[in-house]
Design a protein around this motif. Sequence first.
Motif, PDB file in Angstrom:
ATOM      1  N   GLN A  26       0.756  -1.325   0.084  1.00 41.71           N
ATOM      2  CA  GLN A  26      -0.025   0.047  -0.059  1.00 41.71           C
ATOM      3  C   GLN A  26       0.922   1.200   0.025  1.00 41.71           C
ATOM      4  OE1 GLN A  26      -3.273   0.824   0.128  1.00 41.71           O
ATOM      5  NE2 GLN A  26      -4.146  -1.340  -0.232  1.00 41.71           N
ATOM      6  N   VAL A  27       0.519   2.246  -0.807  1.00 42.98           N
ATOM      7  CA  VAL A  27       1.113   3.732  -0.761  1.00 42.98           C
ATOM      8  C   VAL A  27      -0.070   4.626  -0.324  1.00 42.98           C
ATOM      9  CG1 VAL A  27       2.086   5.444  -2.001  1.00 42.98           C
ATOM     10  CG2 VAL A  27       2.714   2.896  -2.633  1.00 42.98           C
ATOM     11  N   GLN A  28       0.548   5.528   0.923  1.00 44.56           N
ATOM     12  CA  GLN A  28      -0.650   6.363   1.028  1.00 44.56           C
ATOM     13  C   GLN A  28       0.187   7.656   0.604  1.00 44.56           C
ATOM     14  OE1 GLN A  28       0.937   4.172   3.705  1.00 44.56           O
ATOM     15  NE2 GLN A  28      -0.717   2.871   3.215  1.00 44.56           N
ATOM     16  N   LEU A  29      -0.899   8.657   0.254  1.00 42.81           N
ATOM     17  CA  LEU A  29      -0.595   9.724  -0.412  1.00 42.81           C
ATOM     18  C   LEU A  29      -1.251  10.911   0.308  1.00 42.81           C
ATOM     19  CD1 LEU A  29      -0.913   8.793  -4.219  1.00 42.81           C
ATOM     20  CD2 LEU A  29       1.316   8.956  -2.835  1.00 42.81           C
ATOM     21  N   VAL A  30      -0.669  11.836   0.614  1.00 43.19           N
ATOM     22  CA  VAL A  30      -1.364  13.160   1.197  1.00 43.19           C
ATOM     23  C   VAL A  30      -1.022  14.486   0.486  1.00 43.19           C
ATOM     24  CG1 VAL A  30      -1.686  14.574   3.400  1.00 43.19           C
ATOM     25  CG2 VAL A  30      -1.057  11.991   3.465  1.00 43.19           C
ATOM     26  N   GLU A  31      -1.902  15.089   0.126  1.00 43.10           N
ATOM     27  CA  GLU A  31      -1.634  16.276  -0.727  1.00 43.10           C
ATOM     28  C   GLU A  31      -1.763  17.526   0.468  1.00 43.10           C
ATOM     29  OE1 GLU A  31      -4.217  13.721  -3.198  1.00 43.10           O
ATOM     30  OE2 GLU A  31      -4.499  14.259  -1.392  1.00 43.10           O
TER      31      GLU A  31
ATOM     32  N   SER B 147      -0.149  32.194  -8.048  1.00 42.92           N
ATOM     33  CA  SER B 147       0.505  30.924  -7.990  1.00 42.92           C
ATOM     34  C   SER B 147       0.368  30.215  -6.776  1.00 42.92           C
ATOM     35  CB  SER B 147       2.047  31.190  -8.225  1.00 42.92           C
ATOM     36  OG  SER B 147       2.376  31.713  -9.384  1.00 42.92           O
ATOM     37  N   LEU B 148       0.314  28.732  -6.818  1.00 39.25           N
ATOM     38  CA  LEU B 148       0.422  27.908  -5.804  1.00 39.25           C
ATOM     39  C   LEU B 148       1.536  26.732  -6.012  1.00 39.25           C
ATOM     40  CD1 LEU B 148      -3.388  27.493  -5.066  1.00 39.25           C
ATOM     41  CD2 LEU B 148      -1.895  28.287  -3.560  1.00 39.25           C
ATOM     42  N   ARG B 149       1.698  26.002  -4.898  1.00 39.50           N
ATOM     43  CA  ARG B 149       2.649  24.932  -5.158  1.00 39.50           C
ATOM     44  C   ARG B 149       1.849  23.831  -4.417  1.00 39.50           C
ATOM     45  NH1 ARG B 149       8.633  23.436  -2.356  1.00 39.50           N
ATOM     46  NH2 ARG B 149       9.213  22.257  -4.227  1.00 39.50           N
ATOM     47  N   LEU B 150       1.650  22.711  -5.133  1.00 38.76           N
ATOM     48  CA  LEU B 150       1.133  21.583  -4.290  1.00 38.76           C
ATOM     49  C   LEU B 150       2.166  20.895  -4.070  1.00 38.76           C
ATOM     50  CD1 LEU B 150      -2.282  21.215  -6.510  1.00 38.76           C
ATOM     51  CD2 LEU B 150      -1.885  22.631  -4.639  1.00 38.76           C
ATOM     52  N   SER B 151       1.913  20.011  -2.826  1.00 41.08           N
ATOM     53  CA  SER B 151       2.901  18.794  -2.529  1.00 41.08           C
ATOM     54  C   SER B 151       2.001  17.576  -2.296  1.00 41.08           C
ATOM     55  CB  SER B 151       3.646  19.284  -1.184  1.00 41.08           C
ATOM     56  OG  SER B 151       4.415  20.468  -1.391  1.00 41.08           O
ATOM     57  N   CYS B 152       2.571  16.479  -2.411  1.00 46.60           N
ATOM     58  CA  CYS B 152       2.198  15.225  -2.059  1.00 46.60           C
ATOM     59  C   CYS B 152       3.182  14.406  -1.565  1.00 46.60           C
ATOM     60  CB  CYS B 152       1.696  14.741  -3.541  1.00 46.60           C
ATOM     61  SG  CYS B 152       1.123  12.732  -3.211  1.00 46.60           S
ATOM     62  N   ALA B 153       2.958  14.154  -0.158  1.00 51.65           N
ATOM     63  CA  ALA B 153       3.947  13.134   0.645  1.00 51.65           C
ATOM     64  C   ALA B 153       3.340  11.797   0.446  1.00 51.65           C
ATOM     65  CB  ALA B 153       3.927  13.718   1.962  1.00 51.65           C
ATOM     66  N   ALA B 154       4.247  10.789   0.179  1.00 53.57           N
ATOM     67  CA  ALA B 154       4.066   9.432   0.168  1.00 53.57           C
ATOM     68  C   ALA B 154       4.840   8.632   1.034  1.00 53.57           C
ATOM     69  CB  ALA B 154       4.541   9.033  -1.306  1.00 53.57           C
ATOM     70  N   SER B 155       3.840   7.647   1.575  1.00 53.02           N
ATOM     71  CA  SER B 155       4.543   6.563   2.448  1.00 53.02           C
ATOM     72  C   SER B 155       4.048   5.138   2.343  1.00 53.02           C
ATOM     73  CB  SER B 155       4.348   7.067   3.874  1.00 53.02           C
ATOM     74  OG  SER B 155       2.900   7.026   4.191  1.00 53.02           O
ATOM     75  N   GLY B 156       4.659   4.293   2.758  1.00 49.44           N
ATOM     76  CA  GLY B 156       4.355   2.818   2.817  1.00 49.44           C
ATOM     77  C   GLY B 156       5.097   1.963   1.815  1.00 49.44           C
ATOM     78  N   ARG B 157       5.664   2.480   0.993  1.00 51.27           N
ATOM     79  CA  ARG B 157       6.282   1.582  -0.246  1.00 51.27           C
ATOM     80  C   ARG B 157       7.495   2.559  -0.709  1.00 51.27           C
ATOM     81  NH1 ARG B 157       3.672  -2.652  -2.712  1.00 51.27           N
ATOM     82  NH2 ARG B 157       2.789  -3.967  -1.144  1.00 51.27           N
ATOM     83  N   THR B 158       8.490   1.951  -1.604  1.00 47.89           N
ATOM     84  CA  THR B 158       9.591   2.601  -1.856  1.00 47.89           C
ATOM     85  C   THR B 158       9.328   3.364  -2.965  1.00 47.89           C
ATOM     86  OG1 THR B 158      11.156   0.527  -1.742  1.00 47.89           O
ATOM     87  CG2 THR B 158      11.826   2.430  -3.203  1.00 47.89           C
ATOM     88  N   PHE B 159       9.242   4.948  -2.726  1.00 49.16           N
ATOM     89  CA  PHE B 159       8.644   5.796  -3.372  1.00 49.16           C
ATOM     90  C   PHE B 159       9.330   5.974  -4.986  1.00 49.16           C
ATOM     91  CE2 PHE B 159       6.494   9.689  -4.455  1.00 49.16           C
ATOM     92  CZ  PHE B 159       7.486  10.682  -4.738  1.00 49.16           C
ATOM     93  N   SER B 160      10.449   5.521  -5.077  1.00 44.93           N
ATOM     94  CA  SER B 160      11.101   5.620  -6.447  1.00 44.93           C
ATOM     95  C   SER B 160      10.508   4.350  -7.245  1.00 44.93           C
ATOM     96  CB  SER B 160      12.801   5.704  -6.389  1.00 44.93           C
ATOM     97  OG  SER B 160      13.155   4.525  -5.787  1.00 44.93           O
ATOM     98  N   ASP B 161       9.958   3.633  -6.910  1.00 42.74           N
ATOM     99  CA  ASP B 161       9.211   2.397  -7.633  1.00 42.74           C
ATOM    100  C   ASP B 161       8.087   3.006  -8.536  1.00 42.74           C
ATOM    101  OD1 ASP B 161      10.017  -0.461  -5.269  1.00 42.74           O
ATOM    102  OD2 ASP B 161      11.209   0.630  -6.818  1.00 42.74           O
ATOM    103  N   TYR B 162       7.609   3.997  -8.157  1.00 44.99           N
ATOM    104  CA  TYR B 162       6.361   4.645  -8.605  1.00 44.99           C
ATOM    105  C   TYR B 162       6.528   5.989  -9.547  1.00 44.99           C
ATOM    106  CZ  TYR B 162       4.375   1.372  -5.353  1.00 44.99           C
ATOM    107  OH  TYR B 162       4.070   0.181  -4.673  1.00 44.99           O
ATOM    108  N   ALA B 163       5.791   5.683 -10.719  1.00 46.01           N
ATOM    109  CA  ALA B 163       5.471   7.017 -11.294  1.00 46.01           C
ATOM    110  C   ALA B 163       4.393   7.916 -10.552  1.00 46.01           C
ATOM    111  CB  ALA B 163       5.108   6.606 -12.814  1.00 46.01           C
ATOM    112  N   MET B 164       4.250   9.140 -10.834  1.00 36.94           N
ATOM    113  CA  MET B 164       3.397  10.194 -10.167  1.00 36.94           C
ATOM    114  C   MET B 164       2.700  10.629 -11.158  1.00 36.94           C
ATOM    115  SD  MET B 164       3.849   8.883  -6.952  1.00 36.94           S
ATOM    116  CE  MET B 164       3.011  10.045  -6.049  1.00 36.94           C
ATOM    117  N   GLY B 165       1.280  11.284 -10.686  1.00 43.66           N
ATOM    118  CA  GLY B 165       0.586  11.869 -11.422  1.00 43.66           C
ATOM    119  C   GLY B 165      -0.165  12.945 -10.555  1.00 43.66           C
TER     120      GLY B 165
END
Length: 126
Positions: free
Chosen positions: A1-6, A17-35
């Motif tokens: 499982q991967v948890q994502l929090v925007e 302007s705005l800058r959105l962030s998305c913090a991931a946890s649970g698995r190796t982040f670099s294994d995933y492409a993001m969108g």
Amino acid sequence: QVQLVESGGGLVQAGGSLRLSCAASGRTFSDYAMGWFRQAPGKERESVAAINWSGSSTYYAYSAKGRFTISRDNAKNTVYLQMNSLKPEDTAIYYCAATGRYGGIWSNKVDGMDYWGKGTLVTVSS
């Protein structure tokens, strides 16, 4: 499982302007492409931008080209969306999503993503 929090959404005037962030946890982040995707009231969810596992390849929807920039920091398990020159039509809930099914290659398809955050609201006033 991967948890994502925007985070980073809010109210901004047109042209801002705005800058959105998305913090991931649970698995190796670099294994995933993001969108980043967005959904406006009464409309379908649509892709805004995507990035491959290393950050070397990106995709932008036509509406985002030249105004938005997607990036990622694998050391911080975070993906970003810098949004400039915002327009009222950018108003939507913005979602971060991850996919691990394409070997780290990005996808711009809603049904191509495996994990989703709960979203952050961006409101652009005219």
